[in-house]
Design an enzyme around this catalytic site. Structure first.
Site, PDB file in Angstrom:
ATOM      1  CD  GLU A 184      -3.242  -0.669   0.338  1.00 40.62           C
ATOM      2  OE1 GLU A 184      -3.128   0.252  -0.503  1.00 40.62           O
ATOM      3  OE2 GLU A 184      -4.302  -1.318   0.490  1.00 40.62           O
ATOM      4  CG  ASN A 201      -0.424   5.429  -0.575  1.00 35.00           C
ATOM      5  OD1 ASN A 201      -1.382   5.269  -1.332  1.00 35.00           O
ATOM      6  ND2 ASN A 201      -0.518   5.310   0.743  1.00 35.00           N
ATOM      7  NE  ARG A 255     -10.889   7.989  -7.884  1.00 34.16           N
ATOM      8  CZ  ARG A 255     -11.473   8.331  -6.748  1.00 34.16           C
ATOM      9  NH1 ARG A 255     -12.476   7.627  -6.291  1.00 34.16           N
ATOM     10  NH2 ARG A 255     -11.063   9.386  -6.074  1.00 34.16           N
TER      11      ARG A 255
END
Lengths: 124, 321
Positions: B213, B217, B267
């Site tokens: 994660e 980022n 996304r």
């Protein structure tokens, strides 16, 4: 449930070069959001998804997922297959939709992860 | 040969003797009946890409037929015959609970490429080919190799053999902004490092998910990428993730589940759902996030286990297995 049963239940094809069909999975999950997979997937599970980019393989690797099924007959690009073969993760493709693929596996006895909550993984 | 490698060879031999036929045979056996026409048998071989099948009547094994029998029938123009006329009637079978070594010996002695496998009441339960044996042995060897490998690289070795007041292993990874397709490479290496050092799967998983994660980022949200520094100690793993901007204006907001500033294309790739920081927090024992707009973000995460049991230790039940 072993991967051979998954393959037969979904009339799926093997997409990656090698797959050990005797490997056992203990539960299944389906998602198109990789963050959800990272948050909720259990180790030794099966992931069903409609996404085919290489990050799906990475996500599975991190989450300890044993195999991926692409739904709706999707075929992943070569880079996804290469990465999966590199880390030894079997990839399957089924022509069933996400809903029906999940339903067939559940009916065949593959459990889900139960009620989920954003659990604290350090104390679970 | 050293005492150690002699021991390992012996262990491998034991494994191969221990391996039972039922563990490596194929269970869904393709069969024909004595009434099956040779023409149909030929099609079956072609479609299933096999080179022979057992012949059954009910659940009784009555013969075996192979590619060789088919070729003979072709030569003699007897393709209208039935399998029952062309099959071999005396079938050598093996029991499912026999050792694989038995099968290897019988193949060598009789020159057969496949054996029907029966249970002790004589019912056909599987088939075993040379390919199955090779695959089965390789898989067993690989498992054994992984066990041996993880034993070799136990933290206790590394951290106990090197003496200092505080020993730690530091891994540094540089992560490029926007390099989506290579995303996760660093985390994959981190996960493998923890495993090789003897960290149990649940611990390796917690560290891997948090690292991944964080890595995503850096790829998705930073101007110029950043750096991940992983410090592994006998009692904890500490990860520091830093970048040089743009920085997070409101950390409380960024920590809220579902809040995201990720662009649409990210996304579509299944990321940027506003769950990353929460996931990191949930995986870690402690997390510290500092950020200043224009200066960059500094994330620190800790995974702890109690000494002296080290990475393989016993504090968190989760980390055990």
């Amino acid at each position: 449930m072993d991967l051979r049963t998954v393959l037969n239940t979904l009339d799926a094809e093997i997409v990656s070069r090698q797959a050990d069909l005797q490997q056992e999975i203990t539960s299944g999950g389906a998602a198109d959001l990789m963050s959800d997979v990272l948050a909720f997937a259990r180790p030794d599970s099966l992931l069903l998804t409609g996404l085919v980019n290489p990050q799906v393989v990475r996500t599975a690797e991190m989450a300890g997922i044993r195999a991926i099924v692409f739904v709706r007959g999707k075929r992943p690009p070569a880079e996804t297959i290469h990465l999966a073969e590199e880390i030894g993760l079997p990839l399957f493709s089924t022509r069933y939709t996400m809903y029906e693929a999940c339903g067939r596996l559940y009916a065949a006895g593959l459990p889900g992860h139960g009620l989920c909550h954003l659990y604290d993984q350090t104390t679970a | 040969m050293s005492a150690r490698s002699t021991l390992e060879v012996t262990r491998l031999q034991e494994l191969i003797y221990d391996l039972k036929i039922k563990e490596i045979m194929q269970c869904d056996v393709i069969t024909v009946t004595p009434q099956t026409p040779m023409q149909e048998f030929k099609e079956l071989l072609r479609l299933k890409r096999i080179s022979g099948t057992p012949v059954v009547e009910g659940d009784r094994l009555v013969g075996i037929i192979s590619l060789e029998d088919l070729i003979k029938a072709l030569e003699r123009g007897e393709m209208n015959a039935q399998v029952g006329d062309k099959m071999t009637r005396t079938v050598k079978t093996l029991y499912a609970d026999e050792s694989v070594v038995q099968a290897v010996n019988q193949m060598a002695r009789l020159g057969f490429g496949r054996f029907p496998i029966v249970n002790r009441s004589g019912q056909l339960v599987g088939i075993l080919t040379r390919g199955d044996i090779i695959r089965g042995l390789l898989r067993r060897l690989q498992l054994n190799y992984q066990e041996v490998e993880s034993q070799h690289y136990r933290t206790s070795h590394l951290f106990e053999e090197i003496v200092s007041d505080q020993t730690s292993l530091v891994l540094r990874y540089r992560v490029q902004a926007g390099d989506f397709s290579r995303g996760g490479t660093a985390s994959s290496h981190i996960k493998r490092a923890i495993e090789r050092l003897g960290g149990k799967p649940p611990l390796a998983r917690r560290v891997a998910v948090a690292a991944y994660e964080s890595e995503m980022n850096l790829i998705i949200h930073t101007d110029q990428g950043g750096e991940m520094v992983v410090e592994i100690q006998p009692d904890q793993v500490h990860i520091v993730v830093t970048d040089t901007g743009p920085g997070i204006p409101d950390i409380e907001q960024a920590m809220r589940p579902g809040f995201s500033t990720a662009p649409e294309w990210i996304r579509e790739m299944g990321f940027g759902a506003g769950m990353g920081l929460i996931n990191i927090k949930n995986c870690a024992d402690e997390m510290k996030l500092e950020s200043a707009v224009g200066a960059g973000t500094h994330l620190e995460i800790w995974f702890r286990f109690s000494p002296p049991t080290s990475l393989t230790g016993e504090k968190k039940e989760e980390d055990l297995l």
